[in-house]
Design an enzyme around this catalytic site. Sequence first.
Site, PDB file in Angstrom:
ATOM      1  N   MET A 102      27.737  -0.216 -12.516  1.00 19.37           N
ATOM      2  CA  MET A 102      28.228  -1.085 -11.184  1.00 19.37           C
ATOM      3  C   MET A 102      27.455  -1.453 -10.258  1.00 19.37           C
ATOM      4  O   MET A 102      26.633  -0.735  -9.589  1.00 19.37           O
ATOM      5  CB  MET A 102      30.059  -0.614 -10.672  1.00 19.37           C
ATOM      6  CG  MET A 102      30.666  -1.321  -9.983  1.00 19.37           C
ATOM      7  SD  MET A 102      32.452  -1.408  -9.046  1.00 19.37           S
ATOM      8  CE  MET A 102      32.230  -0.325 -10.555  1.00 19.37           C
ATOM      9  N   PRO A 103      26.464  -2.524 -10.243  1.00 16.88           N
ATOM     10  CA  PRO A 103      25.191  -1.990  -9.083  1.00 16.88           C
ATOM     11  C   PRO A 103      25.490  -2.810  -8.196  1.00 16.88           C
ATOM     12  O   PRO A 103      25.831  -3.430  -7.887  1.00 16.88           O
ATOM     13  CB  PRO A 103      24.080  -3.217  -9.845  1.00 16.88           C
ATOM     14  CG  PRO A 103      24.608  -3.208 -11.271  1.00 16.88           C
ATOM     15  CD  PRO A 103      25.894  -2.971 -11.215  1.00 16.88           C
ATOM     16  N   PHE A 104      25.204  -2.214  -7.416  1.00 14.71           N
ATOM     17  CA  PHE A 104      25.606  -2.468  -5.573  1.00 14.71           C
ATOM     18  C   PHE A 104      24.071  -3.575  -5.466  1.00 14.71           C
ATOM     19  O   PHE A 104      22.970  -2.587  -4.687  1.00 14.71           O
ATOM     20  CB  PHE A 104      26.396  -1.986  -4.653  1.00 14.71           C
ATOM     21  CG  PHE A 104      27.845  -1.171  -5.363  1.00 14.71           C
ATOM     22  CD1 PHE A 104      28.425  -2.506  -4.180  1.00 14.71           C
ATOM     23  CD2 PHE A 104      27.786  -0.679  -6.340  1.00 14.71           C
ATOM     24  CE1 PHE A 104      29.742  -1.942  -4.568  1.00 14.71           C
ATOM     25  CE2 PHE A 104      29.006  -0.360  -5.932  1.00 14.71           C
ATOM     26  CZ  PHE A 104      30.168  -1.077  -5.175  1.00 14.71           C
ATOM     27  N   ASN A 135      30.026  -7.077 -12.450  1.00 11.39           N
ATOM     28  CA  ASN A 135      30.353  -6.057 -12.152  1.00 11.39           C
ATOM     29  C   ASN A 135      29.283  -5.573 -10.944  1.00 11.39           C
ATOM     30  O   ASN A 135      28.784  -4.537  -9.970  1.00 11.39           O
ATOM     31  CB  ASN A 135      30.066  -4.555 -13.395  1.00 11.39           C
ATOM     32  CG  ASN A 135      31.138  -4.726 -13.915  1.00 11.39           C
ATOM     33  OD1 ASN A 135      32.056  -5.191 -13.765  1.00 11.39           O
ATOM     34  ND2 ASN A 135      30.889  -3.811 -15.257  1.00 11.39           N
ATOM     35  N   HIS A 173      28.158  -6.177  -7.567  1.00 16.93           N
ATOM     36  CA  HIS A 173      27.957  -6.927  -6.384  1.00 16.93           C
ATOM     37  C   HIS A 173      26.395  -7.273  -5.199  1.00 16.93           C
ATOM     38  O   HIS A 173      26.121  -6.272  -4.856  1.00 16.93           O
ATOM     39  CB  HIS A 173      28.850  -5.281  -5.310  1.00 16.93           C
ATOM     40  CG  HIS A 173      30.112  -4.822  -6.078  1.00 16.93           C
ATOM     41  ND1 HIS A 173      31.573  -4.973  -5.632  1.00 16.93           N
ATOM     42  CD2 HIS A 173      30.023  -4.228  -7.753  1.00 16.93           C
ATOM     43  CE1 HIS A 173      32.496  -4.910  -6.886  1.00 16.93           C
ATOM     44  NE2 HIS A 173      31.000  -4.177  -7.827  1.00 16.93           N
TER      45      HIS A 173
END
EC number: 5.3.2.-
Length: 61
Positions: A1-3, A38, A40
């Site tokens: 889940m990359p931000f 996924n 953000h």
Amino acid sequence: MPFVTIQFLEGRTDDQKKALVSEVTEVVAKNLKAPKENIHVILEEMKKTDYGVGGVRKSDI
């Protein structure tokens, strides 16, 4: 889940920010092989009075 967090000075239009979120999502999805849902993207817009370089606020330039 990359931000992904992007900080920038105020003054961009809503359309520019919308395009930025979309294009950053595309690049991250492609390079990390991550599903777009996924990823953000957080935009942090700063006031020119709250940011300075070399001892001078951007609002004073």
